[in-house]
Design a protein around this motif. Structure first.
Motif, PDB file in Angstrom:
ATOM      1  N   ILE A 120      -8.566   8.816 -27.240  1.00 16.37           N
ATOM      2  CA  ILE A 120      -7.172   8.311 -27.478  1.00 16.37           C
ATOM      3  C   ILE A 120      -5.692   9.141 -27.186  1.00 16.37           C
ATOM      4  O   ILE A 120      -5.014   8.826 -27.191  1.00 16.37           O
ATOM      5  CB  ILE A 120      -7.401   8.737 -28.704  1.00 16.37           C
ATOM      6  N   TYR A 121      -6.437  10.450 -26.564  1.00 15.18           N
ATOM      7  CA  TYR A 121      -4.994  11.188 -26.231  1.00 15.18           C
ATOM      8  C   TYR A 121      -5.138  11.370 -24.661  1.00 15.18           C
ATOM      9  O   TYR A 121      -4.678  12.229 -23.849  1.00 15.18           O
ATOM     10  CB  TYR A 121      -5.151  12.793 -26.938  1.00 15.18           C
ATOM     11  N   LYS A 122      -5.831  10.855 -24.150  1.00 14.88           N
ATOM     12  CA  LYS A 122      -5.921  10.672 -21.890  1.00 14.88           C
ATOM     13  C   LYS A 122      -4.018  11.088 -22.139  1.00 14.88           C
ATOM     14  O   LYS A 122      -3.596   9.979 -22.272  1.00 14.88           O
ATOM     15  CB  LYS A 122      -6.663   9.969 -21.373  1.00 14.88           C
ATOM     16  N   ASP A 123      -3.965  11.078 -21.108  1.00 11.77           N
ATOM     17  CA  ASP A 123      -3.117  11.068 -20.116  1.00 11.77           C
ATOM     18  C   ASP A 123      -2.479  11.335 -18.883  1.00 11.77           C
ATOM     19  O   ASP A 123      -3.499  10.547 -17.999  1.00 11.77           O
ATOM     20  CB  ASP A 123      -1.861  13.091 -20.421  1.00 11.77           C
ATOM     21  N   LYS A 124      -1.328  10.879 -17.730  1.00 17.07           N
ATOM     22  CA  LYS A 124      -1.351  11.453 -16.499  1.00 17.07           C
ATOM     23  C   LYS A 124      -0.798  12.160 -16.104  1.00 17.07           C
ATOM     24  O   LYS A 124      -0.030  12.265 -16.715  1.00 17.07           O
ATOM     25  CB  LYS A 124      -0.454   9.323 -16.439  1.00 17.07           C
ATOM     26  N   VAL A 125      -1.030  12.722 -14.865  1.00 14.77           N
ATOM     27  CA  VAL A 125      -0.276  13.859 -14.136  1.00 14.77           C
ATOM     28  C   VAL A 125      -0.082  12.990 -12.431  1.00 14.77           C
ATOM     29  O   VAL A 125      -1.571  13.230 -12.579  1.00 14.77           O
ATOM     30  CB  VAL A 125      -1.297  15.203 -14.136  1.00 14.77           C
ATOM     31  N   ASP A 126       0.805  13.505 -12.874  1.00 11.74           N
ATOM     32  CA  ASP A 126       1.053  12.831 -10.982  1.00 11.74           C
ATOM     33  C   ASP A 126       0.630  11.186 -11.071  1.00 11.74           C
ATOM     34  O   ASP A 126      -0.314  11.061 -10.089  1.00 11.74           O
ATOM     35  CB  ASP A 126       0.600  14.270 -10.192  1.00 11.74           C
ATOM     36  N   ASP A 127       0.858  10.593 -12.025  1.00 12.34           N
ATOM     37  CA  ASP A 127      -0.031   9.620 -12.158  1.00 12.34           C
ATOM     38  C   ASP A 127      -1.332   9.231 -12.372  1.00 12.34           C
ATOM     39  O   ASP A 127      -1.704   8.407 -11.407  1.00 12.34           O
ATOM     40  CB  ASP A 127       0.605   8.067 -10.896  1.00 12.34           C
ATOM     41  N   GLU A 128      -2.352  10.264 -12.365  1.00  9.34           N
ATOM     42  CA  GLU A 128      -3.418  10.136 -12.189  1.00  9.34           C
ATOM     43  C   GLU A 128      -3.828  10.693 -13.394  1.00  9.34           C
ATOM     44  O   GLU A 128      -3.820  11.739 -13.996  1.00  9.34           O
ATOM     45  CB  GLU A 128      -3.887  11.104 -11.019  1.00  9.34           C
ATOM     46  N   VAL A 129      -4.938   9.352 -14.255  1.00  6.72           N
ATOM     47  CA  VAL A 129      -5.369  10.059 -15.390  1.00  6.72           C
ATOM     48  C   VAL A 129      -6.016  10.991 -15.375  1.00  6.72           C
ATOM     49  O   VAL A 129      -7.243  11.040 -14.853  1.00  6.72           O
ATOM     50  CB  VAL A 129      -5.885   8.355 -16.090  1.00  6.72           C
ATOM     51  N   THR A 130      -5.993  11.779 -16.883  1.00  5.31           N
ATOM     52  CA  THR A 130      -6.508  13.137 -17.250  1.00  5.31           C
ATOM     53  C   THR A 130      -6.963  13.220 -18.388  1.00  5.31           C
ATOM     54  O   THR A 130      -6.426  12.435 -19.032  1.00  5.31           O
ATOM     55  CB  THR A 130      -6.192  14.060 -15.969  1.00  5.31           C
ATOM     56  N   GLY A 131      -7.710  14.141 -19.158  1.00  2.00           N
ATOM     57  CA  GLY A 131      -7.449  14.269 -19.988  1.00  2.00           C
ATOM     58  C   GLY A 131      -8.973  15.525 -20.609  1.00  2.00           C
ATOM     59  O   GLY A 131      -9.305  15.720 -20.062  1.00  2.00           O
ATOM     60  N   GLY A 132      -8.416  15.912 -22.133  1.00  6.02           N
ATOM     61  CA  GLY A 132      -9.697  16.789 -22.487  1.00  6.02           C
ATOM     62  C   GLY A 132      -9.534  17.769 -23.474  1.00  6.02           C
ATOM     63  O   GLY A 132      -7.886  16.974 -23.990  1.00  6.02           O
ATOM     64  N   PRO A 133     -10.041  18.111 -24.317  1.00  3.10           N
ATOM     65  CA  PRO A 133      -9.357  18.694 -25.591  1.00  3.10           C
ATOM     66  C   PRO A 133      -7.981  19.381 -25.058  1.00  3.10           C
ATOM     67  O   PRO A 133      -7.542  18.982 -26.097  1.00  3.10           O
ATOM     68  CB  PRO A 133     -10.409  19.734 -25.796  1.00  3.10           C
ATOM     69  N   ALA A 134      -7.855  20.179 -24.323  1.00  2.45           N
ATOM     70  CA  ALA A 134      -5.896  21.280 -24.583  1.00  2.45           C
ATOM     71  C   ALA A 134      -5.684  19.826 -24.537  1.00  2.45           C
ATOM     72  O   ALA A 134      -4.179  20.285 -25.097  1.00  2.45           O
ATOM     73  CB  ALA A 134      -5.896  21.369 -22.483  1.00  2.45           C
ATOM     74  N   TYR A 135      -5.721  18.412 -24.016  1.00  2.00           N
ATOM     75  CA  TYR A 135      -4.846  17.204 -24.406  1.00  2.00           C
ATOM     76  C   TYR A 135      -4.537  17.303 -25.627  1.00  2.00           C
ATOM     77  O   TYR A 135      -3.437  16.905 -26.531  1.00  2.00           O
ATOM     78  CB  TYR A 135      -5.198  15.604 -23.557  1.00  2.00           C
ATOM     79  N   TYR A 136      -6.017  16.716 -26.474  1.00  3.94           N
ATOM     80  CA  TYR A 136      -5.936  16.396 -28.002  1.00  3.94           C
ATOM     81  C   TYR A 136      -5.799  17.131 -28.660  1.00  3.94           C
ATOM     82  O   TYR A 136      -4.985  16.877 -30.015  1.00  3.94           O
ATOM     83  CB  TYR A 136      -6.598  15.481 -28.669  1.00  3.94           C
ATOM     84  N   ILE A 137      -5.679  18.547 -28.377  1.00  5.16           N
ATOM     85  CA  ILE A 137      -5.207  19.989 -29.315  1.00  5.16           C
ATOM     86  C   ILE A 137      -3.697  19.767 -29.633  1.00  5.16           C
ATOM     87  O   ILE A 137      -3.155  19.907 -30.214  1.00  5.16           O
ATOM     88  CB  ILE A 137      -5.876  20.930 -29.075  1.00  5.16           C
ATOM     89  N   LYS A 138      -3.000  20.086 -27.911  1.00  6.19           N
ATOM     90  CA  LYS A 138      -1.370  20.375 -27.845  1.00  6.19           C
ATOM     91  C   LYS A 138      -0.730  18.732 -28.157  1.00  6.19           C
ATOM     92  O   LYS A 138      -0.195  18.787 -29.694  1.00  6.19           O
ATOM     93  CB  LYS A 138      -0.960  19.987 -25.917  1.00  6.19           C
ATOM     94  N   LYS A 139      -1.218  17.853 -28.283  1.00  3.15           N
ATOM     95  CA  LYS A 139      -0.655  16.064 -28.926  1.00  3.15           C
ATOM     96  C   LYS A 139      -0.999  16.094 -30.432  1.00  3.15           C
ATOM     97  O   LYS A 139      -0.116  15.712 -31.546  1.00  3.15           O
ATOM     98  CB  LYS A 139      -1.012  15.135 -27.493  1.00  3.15           C
TER      99      LYS A 139
END
Length: 454
Positions: A120-139
């Motif tokens: 649900i909370y995966k993101d793109k960093v410099d056009d590359e898909v990434t994600g994990g707990p840090a992303y769903y904790i922050k968002k």
């Protein structure tokens, strides 16, 4: 310093995290109405219906669902699967395996939730898909502090210190079995690791989708040969596990002076440490899976815990118990080696060394990848080169040094990173429920349409 960290870890891992992790698993099992049972077949079909040694190339858009699973299992199935079950049996008796199963059962629902939130909370960093707990904790939670605490902890715990522990295990195994100096093994591991890391997500996915099925089949076949050759001891071994869960001393005739409390503690702790459910590590792999709905990867996550604990760890335990190696009073990897030597003769020691190479090196790849996702979270892509260089150095150093403080610090930071992850899992539980209901509702509609068409 060593004594201080040891005392903190004994409380953190001996009591606090066991209750928090099991409690979260129980909470999600009830909340999601036994999702690990209801959706097990769905997860099984998604995994084994898509198994391949050469899938499509991973890239900026992520990996296939199977590649993500393979990367997650690569990290989960490590030295803990060889040494963890042995330590649990040696310290808590055969009954510890029962409690290992129970914690893994609840852990399936936890990892399901982690994978769903990571999608649900995966993101793109410099056009590359990434994600994990840090992303769903922050968002999701809106907490920068907890997100940064998690990221820093996992980079230290797994990327650096954890990979030293894994390479040290490989170096020791090859030194014992083949007489090769550990530092030479470390240099080779560092070179191969560096080659894989430089290739990024594409190369990592390509390696894990090949190495994980091969290592799993290799270990399962070897273990089954031992268990089948001692088939007369199979039922007594199961009785020792079940009976020993509630009466450890009686189950072994007093060979191991364990209590029920120790059986529970060591079984649960070693099980959770092995399958990593709730620890916040494997969601990084599940986040980059290319799926149509988050729950599709959630059910795949259920299978990863099943393979790690109910297959690999259980086979290790059965090899130890059916060969009667429990009587030796060895512990850890020595007990596992003794069991395979009894079962496979002189080849047993070599078998364990090869299995350890597979398990530990695949974990190095997985843990590097998890750390990389958090380096991107903190620094963007510009942090990757120094991170890769440091990891390669730590891999080589791990085989040359055995500093107890480093080992204990790895456990400490491992424990610290669990807390922000569990806070997020509990705080975002309503979103997981909503996602599952939506998924199951859509499945019902599809099934109804199929029925009407027929």
């Amino acid at each position: 310093m060593l004594d201080l960290v040891k005392s903190i870890n004994s409380v953190l891992w001996g009591y606090v995290l066991i209750f928090l992790l099991c409690g979260t698993g129980l909470y999600y099992t009830v909340l999601l109405r036994g999702v690990q049972i209801r959706r097990f077949k769905d997860g099984w079909n998604r995994v084994f219906g898509n198994i391949t040694l050469k899938g499509e190339k991973a890239g900026k858009e992520g990996m296939t669902s199977f590649q993500a699973l393979a990367t997650a299992i690569a990290a989960q199935v490590g030295t803990g699967n060889l040494a963890g079950a042995a330590t649990a049996i040696a310290s808590g008796g055969p009954g510890a395996i029962f409690w290992m199963w129970l914690s893994a059962f609840f852990g399936m629902s936890t990892l399901f939730s982690e994978a769903v939130l990571a999608q649900i909370y995966k993101d793109k960093v410099d056009d590359e898909v990434t994600g994990g707990p840090a992303y769903y904790i922050k968002k999701g939670l809106g907490s920068n502090f907890l997100a940064y605490l998690f990221s820093i902890s996992i980079i230290l715990a797994l990327g650096f210190m954890g990979n030293m522990v894994q390479s040290n295990s490989i170096g020791a195994a090859f030194s014992n079995s083949f007489g090769i100096k550990p530092i030479y093994v470390g240099i080779v591991l560092a070179i191969i690791g560096g080659f894989i890391f430089i290739g990024g997500i594409k190369r990592i996915a390509s390696i894990t989708e090949k190495i994980v099925p091969i290592m799993a089949v290799f270990y399962i076949v070897g273990s089954l040969i031992v268990v089948i050759s001692n088939i007369d001891s199979f039922i007594p071994a199961l009785k020792m596990i079940i009976y020993g869960a509630f009466n450890p001393k009686a189950a072994t005739g007093g060979i191991i002076g364990a209590t029920v409390k120790e059986a529970v503690r060591y079984g649960v702790a070693r099980g959770l440490f092995s399958n990593e459910a709730g620890m916040g590590s494997t969601p990084h792999a599940h986040a980059v899976a290319k799926v149509k709905h988050p729950v599709e990867q959630g059910v795949v996550g259920i299978i990863s815990v099943f393979i790690d604990t109910f297959v690999i760890l259980t086979l290790t335990a059965l090899v130890i118990l059916t060969t009667g190696s429990i009587e030796t009073k060895y512990t850890g990897i020595k007990l596992t080696q003794e069991a395979f030597i009894r079962g496979l003769g002189s080849f047993g020691g070599t078998f364990v060394a090869i299995a350890l190479l597979f398990f530990a090196f695949s974990t190095i790849i997985g843990w590097y990848f998890f750390g990389e996702a958090n380096v991107k979270f903190l620094f963007g892509k510009k942090g990757l080169l120094p991170y890769r260089i440091l990891v390669v150095i730590f891999i080589a150093l791990g085989t040359a040094l055995e500093v107890p403080l480093v080992w204990e610090l790895a456990d400490l930071f491992n424990g610290i990173m669990v807390i922000p992850n569990l806070i997020a899992l509990l705080g975002l539980s309503s979103l997981v429920v909503k996602s599952l209901k939506e998924y199951e509702h859509n499945i019902t509609i599809v099934d109804d349409k199929k029925y009407l068409d027929n």
